[in-house]
Design a protein around this motif. Sequence first.
Motif, mmCIF file in Angstrom:
data_model
loop_
_atom_site.group_PDB
_atom_site.id
_atom_site.type_symbol
_atom_site.label_atom_id
_atom_site.label_comp_id
_atom_site.label_asym_id
_atom_site.label_seq_id
_atom_site.Cartn_x
_atom_site.Cartn_y
_atom_site.Cartn_z
ATOM 1 N N SER A 1 -3.008 -8.485 -1.023
ATOM 2 C CA SER A 1 -3.953 -9.135 -0.115
ATOM 3 C C SER A 1 -3.221 -10.276 0.595
ATOM 4 C CB SER A 1 -5.165 -9.662 -0.895
ATOM 5 O OG SER A 1 -6.122 -10.191 -0.022
ATOM 6 N N ILE A 2 -2.260 -9.882 1.427
ATOM 7 C CA ILE A 2 -1.376 -10.868 2.062
ATOM 8 C C ILE A 2 -1.565 -10.912 3.572
ATOM 9 C CG2 ILE A 2 0.349 -10.721 0.250
ATOM 10 C CD1 ILE A 2 1.948 -8.842 2.108
ATOM 11 N N GLY A 3 -2.589 -10.238 4.077
ATOM 12 C CA GLY A 3 -2.875 -10.333 5.501
ATOM 13 C C GLY A 3 -2.907 -8.997 6.216
ATOM 14 N N TYR A 4 -3.825 -8.879 7.164
ATOM 15 C CA TYR A 4 -3.921 -7.706 8.025
ATOM 16 C C TYR A 4 -2.920 -7.854 9.177
ATOM 17 C CZ TYR A 4 -8.449 -6.422 5.879
ATOM 18 O OH TYR A 4 -9.442 -6.050 5.020
ATOM 19 N N SER B 1 -2.463 -1.763 -0.198
ATOM 20 C CA SER B 1 -2.951 -2.988 0.443
ATOM 21 C C SER B 1 -4.413 -3.182 0.068
ATOM 22 C CB SER B 1 -2.810 -2.893 1.961
ATOM 23 O OG SER B 1 -3.729 -1.954 2.494
ATOM 24 N N ALA B 2 -4.849 -4.430 0.080
ATOM 25 C CA ALA B 2 -6.263 -4.715 -0.166
ATOM 26 C C ALA B 2 -7.123 -4.046 0.897
ATOM 27 C CB ALA B 2 -6.510 -6.220 -0.178
ATOM 28 N N ARG B 3 -6.615 -3.977 2.140
ATOM 29 C CA ARG B 3 -7.374 -3.320 3.219
ATOM 30 C C ARG B 3 -7.674 -1.866 2.862
ATOM 31 N NH1 ARG B 3 -6.042 0.394 6.635
ATOM 32 N NH2 ARG B 3 -3.850 0.197 6.065
ATOM 33 N N GLU B 4 -6.677 -1.159 2.363
ATOM 34 C CA GLU B 4 -6.888 0.243 1.986
ATOM 35 C C GLU B 4 -7.937 0.355 0.892
ATOM 36 O OE1 GLU B 4 -2.594 2.403 2.656
ATOM 37 O OE2 GLU B 4 -2.769 0.971 1.008
ATOM 38 N N PHE B 5 -7.872 -0.527 -0.103
ATOM 39 C CA PHE B 5 -8.843 -0.492 -1.200
ATOM 40 C C PHE B 5 -10.249 -0.800 -0.698
ATOM 41 C CE2 PHE B 5 -10.891 -2.335 -5.028
ATOM 42 C CZ PHE B 5 -10.775 -1.237 -5.861
ATOM 43 N N VAL B 6 -10.355 -1.801 0.184
ATOM 44 C CA VAL B 6 -11.653 -2.157 0.767
ATOM 45 C C VAL B 6 -12.203 -0.989 1.578
ATOM 46 C CG1 VAL B 6 -12.797 -3.655 2.444
ATOM 47 C CG2 VAL B 6 -11.234 -4.641 0.755
ATOM 48 N N PHE C 1 3.092 -6.979 23.432
ATOM 49 C CA PHE C 1 2.746 -7.286 22.041
ATOM 50 C C PHE C 1 3.796 -8.194 21.427
ATOM 51 C CE2 PHE C 1 2.030 -6.326 17.505
ATOM 52 C CZ PHE C 1 0.647 -6.452 17.464
ATOM 53 N N ASP C 2 3.326 -9.206 20.726
ATOM 54 C CA ASP C 2 4.191 -10.123 19.995
ATOM 55 C C ASP C 2 4.272 -9.629 18.554
ATOM 56 O OD1 ASP C 2 5.323 -12.201 18.526
ATOM 57 O OD2 ASP C 2 4.416 -13.769 19.752
ATOM 58 N N HIS C 3 5.350 -8.915 18.238
ATOM 59 C CA HIS C 3 5.458 -8.285 16.920
ATOM 60 C C HIS C 3 5.604 -9.314 15.803
ATOM 61 C CE1 HIS C 3 5.700 -4.044 18.177
ATOM 62 N NE2 HIS C 3 6.247 -4.533 19.279
ATOM 63 N N GLN C 4 6.192 -10.454 16.095
ATOM 64 C CA GLN C 4 6.360 -11.476 15.062
ATOM 65 C C GLN C 4 5.019 -12.109 14.695
ATOM 66 O OE1 GLN C 4 9.346 -14.373 15.935
ATOM 67 N NE2 GLN C 4 9.014 -15.546 14.064
ATOM 68 N N ALA C 5 4.234 -12.438 15.696
ATOM 69 C CA ALA C 5 2.931 -13.054 15.442
ATOM 70 C C ALA C 5 1.850 -12.015 15.163
ATOM 71 C CB ALA C 5 2.524 -13.916 16.640
ATOM 72 N N ARG D 1 0.411 -6.498 6.603
ATOM 73 C CA ARG D 1 1.691 -7.187 6.524
ATOM 74 C C ARG D 1 2.482 -6.668 5.324
ATOM 75 N NH1 ARG D 1 1.896 -11.304 10.038
ATOM 76 N NH2 ARG D 1 -0.070 -12.162 10.822
ATOM 77 N N SER D 2 3.784 -6.770 5.432
ATOM 78 C CA SER D 2 4.659 -6.306 4.361
ATOM 79 C C SER D 2 5.303 -7.483 3.652
ATOM 80 C CB SER D 2 5.737 -5.382 4.942
ATOM 81 O OG SER D 2 6.701 -5.063 3.965
#
Length: 486
Positions: free
Chosen positions: A342-345, A135-140, A355-359, A121-122
């Motif tokens: 770390s605000i969400g994948y 992003s935390a994902r990249e670091f993990v 695809f629901d781009h908002q959700a 998420r941005s």
Amino acid sequence: MAMCRMIFLRRFSSISSNPLRVCVVGSGPAGFYTAEKMLKRHEAAQVDIIDRLPMPFGLVRSGVAPDHPETKIVVNQFSRVCHHERCSFFGNVMLGSSLSLPELRSLYHAVVLAYGAESDRSLGIPGEDLSGIHSAREFVWWYNGHPDCRNLELYLKNTQKVVILGQGNVALDVARILLRPTVELATTDIANHALATLQESSISYFRKVYLVGRRGPAQAACTAKELREVLGIKDLYVGISESDLLKTPADEEELKNDRIRRRVYELLSKAATSNQSSPRSDQHELHFVFFHKPDRFLDDGHGHVTAVRLEKTALRGNGSGKQIAIGTGEFQDIECEMVLKSIGYKSVPVDGLPFDHQAGVVPNVRGRVLCDTSGESAIEEGLYVCGWLKRGPTGIIATNLYCAEETVVSISEDIDRGVLVPSLPKPGRDGLLQLLDDRNVRVVPFSNWEKIDSEERRLGSLRNKPREKLATWDELLRASDTNQLC
């Protein structure tokens, strides 16, 4: 490859001439639980699991922290699924590149998409594209040896202060890896390149980590177990403002109905009162910054982040018993050399997928994919979804058990209603292997993943580690010996 197809055909010919053919896309917990439940519920079903990576297990391998080996034991259960006579795993097969979704659907009676969330998420605030912000994902993924992040440009050697935006379990994992003594990490399955970088930076600098949350201690999103671990790091100074711990009647009401949040609040309160008044000069520091949200990132004039500007927040009830954070117009800057968000994948769609781009999810009803996001649209026959792609990036590994059960029940109901007709032949596995062979895709079956696994364990034994992860695509494919697919 042709010999492989012959062996697969002989292996399954005695089971059913027209089996239910199911393909699961994604080999994380959602994918494996779906495959396992399909095999148990449908005795004639043949299930194939494909994944874009050469290795299976998804976030169990790439997301679970290296110092949480007990969480990774579930891979033993998943491996038994792959050894089932009616199940096969094919790695290094990317949906949307190796083959399209319409092509895959034409090969199987049912396709279950369970490839998770591989983006982020941005925040949508100024300066978010500065270097030093990840992003935390990249670091993990970096410290867990994911090949996509092996060459992530981190500047830990020259980093003294890190700001982590978010206070959930992933944020606490990241903070713990940054602050835990590297001598303790050295006996885990942390990737060697990450361990070496952390060791070098630990010698040169003393890290100060800030965990920033929009709301207060009563709303902290982490679990007590994760919080207890990070608070228990040896010789760590923990900074928590006692004024942040003051509870309002609304806080009391929230805590009254949430045992987990109460325990988290108690741990934070104890840490605030039992810690020394100020850190020593040689001590690592962890600071909890409550009631603040990021406003913008500041740079050094050369494109690198030097600070995060935070806006102070206040809580306001939203009418549903919860409180939301509202900006107050007061700002402060925290200097840093690195920021981890770390605000969400976020899941990403493939061509041909509603695809629901908002959700950030695939529109679905109990796992049945809908044709669009209207909520009243028709069902995409034979197409299903499970895991984060179905419900969003929430829950723990075991949450996928119930999620998979619901999706498999929907598939079973569609068979009973005649929506899916297993008696109508589909090419299934043989058709998939033929198509991939025609396109020169280097498929990595489970037996070849076991070669990677064996090599990683061998390398790990040389360093007193459970395994030494191969962390580049080239290393993984060479170790898998993909020229000998059978």
